[in-house]
Design an enzyme around this catalytic site. Structure first.
Site, PDB file in Angstrom:
ATOM      1  N   ASN A 168       0.833  -1.204   0.000  1.00  0.00           N
ATOM      2  CA  ASN A 168       0.000   0.000   0.000  1.00  0.00           C
ATOM      3  C   ASN A 168       0.864   1.249   0.000  1.00  0.00           C
ATOM      4  O   ASN A 168       1.952   1.279   0.559  1.00  0.00           O
ATOM      5  CB  ASN A 168      -0.957  -0.013   1.207  1.00  0.00           C
ATOM      6  CG  ASN A 168      -0.432   0.775   2.393  1.00  0.00           C
ATOM      7  OD1 ASN A 168      -0.533   2.004   2.433  1.00  0.00           O
ATOM      8  ND2 ASN A 168       0.156   0.066   3.353  1.00  0.00           N
ATOM      9  N   PHE A 172      -1.372   8.276   4.131  1.00  0.00           N
ATOM     10  CA  PHE A 172      -2.118   8.955   5.205  1.00  0.00           C
ATOM     11  C   PHE A 172      -3.378   9.640   4.674  1.00  0.00           C
ATOM     12  O   PHE A 172      -3.632  10.810   4.953  1.00  0.00           O
ATOM     13  CB  PHE A 172      -1.229   9.992   5.909  1.00  0.00           C
ATOM     14  CG  PHE A 172      -0.340   9.438   6.989  1.00  0.00           C
ATOM     15  CD1 PHE A 172      -0.307   8.089   7.293  1.00  0.00           C
ATOM     16  CD2 PHE A 172       0.492  10.277   7.711  1.00  0.00           C
ATOM     17  CE1 PHE A 172       0.525   7.579   8.282  1.00  0.00           C
ATOM     18  CE2 PHE A 172       1.337   9.784   8.711  1.00  0.00           C
ATOM     19  CZ  PHE A 172       1.348   8.439   8.990  1.00  0.00           C
ATOM     20  N   SER A 245       5.492   5.317   8.606  1.00  0.00           N
ATOM     21  CA  SER A 245       4.890   5.029   7.313  1.00  0.00           C
ATOM     22  C   SER A 245       5.874   5.406   6.209  1.00  0.00           C
ATOM     23  O   SER A 245       6.457   6.491   6.235  1.00  0.00           O
ATOM     24  CB  SER A 245       3.597   5.827   7.126  1.00  0.00           C
ATOM     25  OG  SER A 245       3.157   5.743   5.781  1.00  0.00           O
ATOM     26  N   ASN A 247       5.076   6.124   3.224  1.00  0.00           N
ATOM     27  CA  ASN A 247       4.332   6.783   2.150  1.00  0.00           C
ATOM     28  C   ASN A 247       4.130   8.281   2.339  1.00  0.00           C
ATOM     29  O   ASN A 247       3.449   8.916   1.539  1.00  0.00           O
ATOM     30  CB  ASN A 247       2.967   6.094   1.987  1.00  0.00           C
ATOM     31  CG  ASN A 247       3.113   4.608   1.758  1.00  0.00           C
ATOM     32  OD1 ASN A 247       3.890   4.187   0.910  1.00  0.00           O
ATOM     33  ND2 ASN A 247       2.395   3.802   2.523  1.00  0.00           N
ATOM     34  N   THR A 248       4.683   8.853   3.408  1.00  0.00           N
ATOM     35  CA  THR A 248       4.648  10.299   3.613  1.00  0.00           C
ATOM     36  C   THR A 248       6.082  10.812   3.545  1.00  0.00           C
ATOM     37  O   THR A 248       6.920  10.395   4.359  1.00  0.00           O
ATOM     38  CB  THR A 248       4.022  10.644   4.983  1.00  0.00           C
ATOM     39  OG1 THR A 248       2.659  10.219   4.986  1.00  0.00           O
ATOM     40  CG2 THR A 248       4.077  12.139   5.242  1.00  0.00           C
ATOM     41  N   LYS A 290       5.347   4.056  16.925  1.00  0.00           N
ATOM     42  CA  LYS A 290       5.380   2.947  15.966  1.00  0.00           C
ATOM     43  C   LYS A 290       6.538   3.165  15.004  1.00  0.00           C
ATOM     44  O   LYS A 290       6.636   4.227  14.365  1.00  0.00           O
ATOM     45  CB  LYS A 290       4.066   2.875  15.189  1.00  0.00           C
ATOM     46  CG  LYS A 290       3.970   1.663  14.264  1.00  0.00           C
ATOM     47  CD  LYS A 290       2.551   1.467  13.773  1.00  0.00           C
ATOM     48  CE  LYS A 290       2.437   0.169  12.979  1.00  0.00           C
ATOM     49  NZ  LYS A 290       1.040  -0.130  12.625  1.00  0.00           N
ATOM     50  N   ASN A 319       5.992  -1.333  11.409  1.00  0.00           N
ATOM     51  CA  ASN A 319       5.122  -0.904  10.334  1.00  0.00           C
ATOM     52  C   ASN A 319       5.430  -1.758   9.098  1.00  0.00           C
ATOM     53  O   ASN A 319       6.115  -2.775   9.205  1.00  0.00           O
ATOM     54  CB  ASN A 319       5.354   0.594  10.064  1.00  0.00           C
ATOM     55  CG  ASN A 319       4.120   1.289   9.517  1.00  0.00           C
ATOM     56  OD1 ASN A 319       3.449   0.782   8.628  1.00  0.00           O
ATOM     57  ND2 ASN A 319       3.814   2.463  10.045  1.00  0.00           N
TER      58      ASN A 319
END
Length: 433
Positions: A168, A172, A245, A247-248, A290, A319
């Protein structure tokens, strides 16, 4: 032969109508469904219907889940799952009593079992109570960003079905603080009226509602988290700071020791300034961070030190991963190289290795460690527990195995604990001994 011929001759001489009457009366009666047979069929249909509505039925894992995967894209399937949960159109656990062996002592409270739903599934806090009803003792919603943001362009969620895995790059996507706060306030008012003696924001005995906080893509790397602590602290049994994450842009840079220590120190100060939880003003929610599995040992050691210095309460490892263990993946082709975080079964060895390294640098502290990453069975959960996890979380396995997986994992753990003659808490960190 002669007698048969004479009979045929007599029959032939009769009028046709007479012949037909004799033939029709000489045929055996058609077999019909009597009342008993109809009753049995109705009972069988009812039994199958009830069985299909049981979250633990094989129909869920081997018919419903594959059908959803066949008819939807990954993101459509995810959204459909949330829709079913929030509207009540989901199978139930008709019996879900946790064995006392599964009890978890954590943060001065008791969880009825060590199984949690990880953040990323219920991003906007829409299916909290449905998830609790499916056997989770810990439900973590989010990540939630201060301002609404759409996340990355679609497609951004990909199935690696042969590997029970997904990639994925949601980025966010969030409805923002105020939309989720409105939902939590409505929920609190409704449930507090029904359960005025509740002592946890989950409104469930021995279960936690955790809220995972993120930052906006262009937000401030400290102020965004402090806003989350201020807004959601009163509604949370635990707060999670997500700095991992992939993805940011720039988010994982916050795992740098100096930046992380600064962030977590300010987060703890903000938490301490809260008046307390709405459900229990004498209590303030524990804070966890996390972190990612894609770290060197030196980086993990520095994160452990930051957590100790800032005096947070726990660490969730891990994560998703940006690694692609292609030698272990059955799925081949371009989809494997899609940008984003990999989760599911292939993540487990990566996450467990990182977790064991984290335990090495935290076992001399009071930090609570939470295992996450590729867990899909009781055996997986027990491995993380022995490595030092006080409890565990998963998400991807829920999508592949269906809503009965929580009960299945709890049963597998209970069976193994009984075989060993131990409780869950007795095996936590047993690899250290």
């Amino acid at each position: 032969m002669q007698s048969l011929s004479r009979h045929s001759l007599r029959l032939a001489k009769r009028p046709l109508s007479s012949q037909m009457r004799q033939i029709s009366t000489s045929r055996p009666a058609k077999a019909g469904l009597g009342p008993a047979s109809v009753g049995l069929l109705a009972a069988a249909a009812l039994a199958f219907g009830v069985y299909s509505l049981d979250a633990r039925s094989a129909v869920q894992e081997y018919v419903v889940c594959p059908l959803i995967r066949a008819l939807t894209t990954a993101e459509q399937g995810h959204n459909l799952g949330i829709l079913c949960l929030k509207t009540g159109l989901y199978p139930r656990l008709f019996s879900d009593v946790d064995d006392p062996l599964l009890k978890v002592d954590v943060f001065g409270k008791t969880l009825s079992n060590p199984i949690g739903m990880a953040a990323g599934f219920d991003k906007h806090g829409e299916a909290i109570d449905a998830l609790f009803s499916l056997g989770f003792s810990y439900v973590e919603i989010g990540s939630i960003t201060p301002e609404p943001q759409p996340g990355n362009p679609k497609p951004r969620f990909f199935r690696l079905s042969q590997d029970d895995a997904v990639i994925n790059r949601y980025g966010f996507n969030s409805v923002g603080h105020w939309a989720v706060l409105a939902r939590l306030r409505e929920r609190f008012a409704k449930l507090h009226t029904k359960h005025p003696d509740a002592t946890l924001n989950s409104f469930q005995d021995n279960k936690f509602l955790a809220i995972n906080l993120g930052k906006n893509k262009t937000g401030d790397e400290v102020e965004d988290y402090l806003a989350g602590v201020h807004n959601f602290g009163p509604y949370a049994d635990a707060l999670v700071i997500n700095v991992s994450s992939p993805n940011t842009p720039g988010l994982r840079d916050l795992q740098n020791e100096a930046k992380l220590t600064n962030l977590l120190t300010k987060v703890v100060k903000e938490r301490n300034s809260l008046e307390g939880e709405l459900i229990d003003p004498s209590r303030k929610p524990p804070v966890l961070v996390k972190v990612a599995p894609d770290l060197t040992e030196a980086e993990i050691e520095s994160i452990a030190q930051s957590a100790k210095d800032a005096k947070i309460d726990g660490i969730i490892m891990s994560n998703t991963t940006v690694q692609r263990p292609v030698d272990q993946l059955i799925t081949k082709g371009d989809i494997v190289n899609e940008t984003g975080g990999l989760s599911g079964k292939p993540l487990k060895p990566i996450a467990l290795k990182a977790f064991r390294t984290l335990r090495k640098y935290t076992k001399d502290s009071d930090l609570v460690l939470v295992g996450c990453g590729g867990i899909s069975s009781g055996k997986d959960a027990l491995e993380f527990a022995r490595a030092g996890a006080t409890f565990v979380e998963f998400y991807t396995a829920f999508a592949y195995q269906g809503p009965g997986i929580t009960r299945k994992i709890k049963d597998e753990i209970t069976e193994e604990l009984k075989r060993e003659g131990k409780t869950w808490m007795e095996i936590v960190g047993s690899d250290d001994k």
